[in-house]
Design an enzyme around this catalytic site. Structure first.
Site, short mmCIF file in Angstrom:
data_model
loop_
_atom_site.label_atom_id
_atom_site.label_comp_id
_atom_site.label_asym_id
_atom_site.label_seq_id
_atom_site.Cartn_x
_atom_site.Cartn_y
_atom_site.Cartn_z
N LEU A 180 -2.81 4.80 -0.59
CA LEU A 180 -4.20 4.36 -0.82
C LEU A 180 -4.37 2.96 -0.22
CD1 LEU A 180 -4.54 5.75 -4.45
CD2 LEU A 180 -5.79 6.54 -2.43
N HIS A 181 -4.20 2.89 1.12
CA HIS A 181 -4.22 1.58 1.79
C HIS A 181 -5.52 0.82 1.48
CE1 HIS A 181 -0.90 2.84 4.43
NE2 HIS A 181 -1.58 3.89 4.79
N ASP A 182 -6.63 1.40 1.93
CA ASP A 182 -7.90 0.66 1.85
C ASP A 182 -8.41 0.54 0.41
OD1 ASP A 182 -7.69 0.35 4.55
OD2 ASP A 182 -9.10 1.94 5.07
N THR A 240 0.83 -1.23 0.00
CA THR A 240 0.00 0.00 0.00
C THR A 240 0.85 1.26 0.00
OG1 THR A 240 -0.27 0.11 2.42
CG2 THR A 240 -1.91 -1.16 1.19
#
Ligand code: BDR
Ligand code: CA
Length: 324
Positions: free
Chosen positions: A249-251, A207
């Site tokens: 933009l982890h999620d 991520t």
């Protein structure tokens, strides 16, 4: 012939990047969001639920997913939030914005969640959709751990669980060793990793390579574009100051990897969670030493590499298309 959209349940703690991930999932033609369950993490669970409701009111998906509130605290620890990253409201301060005639731009939702038993909803969805279901978790794993305690056999039958969490070959983000979602509720993460689920971890190894910069934002357009422009500046500024290079933009990457697993390269690993370390609580540990058989007793597949530019474009094109 178009293939049917895959049923998904999203467990989340919105959270700015959670909000982007929910928008991404709700506008993805290959995913059908059947339920959203909320959990305490970035913000208290009541705030997370209000934010999920705000997003549903904004996007008005049809059919509307069930919204169920879940755990208000981790299994064994007091809740630690990340309001410094996501704002007290979890939406980067956007709930304080006003329309030209002085009304809140993102008002408090008029109604509450449909249900307040998120772990039961996870189990019910697992029973209803079985191998067709993908569960995507974007926050601490408390709800899933609670669901497993009563319904493990049902949950083992789902097609896939994609969890945003962990850091194998890279440092943590909330401590030198730990990634936030695992660190907030390490006991829950440990239970989930030992449960024999068809689990894929999307952690900081990938991520941190997929980022949003201010220049990526589209010009103000419709309601969704404006929402994205309104919620991101605080987290963007925090990320720039902390590490530079835009906001991870982890999620959204977890949602993208659920929709298109070829965005990442996956390795089967025996991942454990440190729950007792003085300096390492919440660390995800796998034996990565050459020749040491990190795969034996594998507990999950971990995204160890990502086609970062393809993943970034995948996410942004879907988000911006939803608002054009
Ligand atoms: C994770 O922690 C949260 O702050 C984000 O929403 C994401 O789920 C990244 O470590
Ligand atoms: Ca999150």
């Amino acid at each position: 012939m178009a293939t049917a959209a895959r049923p998904v349940v999203i467990d989340t703690d919105p959270g700015v990047d959670d909000a982007l991930a929910l928008c991404l999932a709700l506008c993805s033609p290959d995913l059908c969001v059947e339920a959203i369950t909320t959990v305490a993490g970035n913000v208290p669970v009541e705030t997370a639920t209000r934010n999920a409701l705000r997003i549903l009111d904004l996007l008005r998906p049809a059919p509307r997913p069930v919204l169920a509130q879940g755990a208000s605290e981790p299994l064994k620890r007091p809740l630690q939030t990340a309001c410094e990253v996501h704002g007290e409201d979890g939406l980067g301060g956007a709930t304080a914005l006003l329309t030209p005639d002085g009304r809140p731009r993102y008002p408090d939702p008029p109604i509450g969640p449909d249900r307040t038993d998120a772990p039961e909803v996870l189990a019910e969805m697992a029973e209803r959709f079985a191998a067709r279901l993908t569960i995507i978790t974007l926050g601490p794993l408390t709800n899933l751990a609670l669901a497993l305690r009563g319904h493990a056999p049902l949950l083992r039958k789902v097609g896939q669980v994609v969890a945003m969490g962990g850091a194998l070959r890279v440092p943590g983000n909330v401590t030198p060793a730990a990634e936030f979602n695992i660190w907030v509720d390490p006991e829950a993460a440990a239970e989930v990793l030992q449960a024999g689920l068809p689990l894929r971890l999307v952690g900081l190894d990938v991520t941190h390579q997929v980022r949003l910069a201010a220049r990526d934002l589209p010009p103000p357009g419709d309601l969704v574009t404006r929402f994205i422009r309104d919620i991101t500046p605080q987290t963007l500024a925090w990320s720039e100051a902390a590490e530079g290079g835009g906001m991870p933009l982890h999620d959204p990457l977890a949602v993208a990897a659920a929709a298109d697993p070829t965005l990442c390269a996956w390795e089967e690993l025996a991942v454990r969670v440190e729950t007792r370390g003085e300096f390492t609580t919440g660390m995800t540990v796998a034996d990565l030493r050459p020749g040491r058989g990190g795969r034996s007793g594998a507990t999950c597949e971990v995204a160890m590499a990502v086609e970062a530019e393809r993943a970034r474009r995948f996410i942004l094109e879907r988000l911006w298309r939803s608002s054009s």
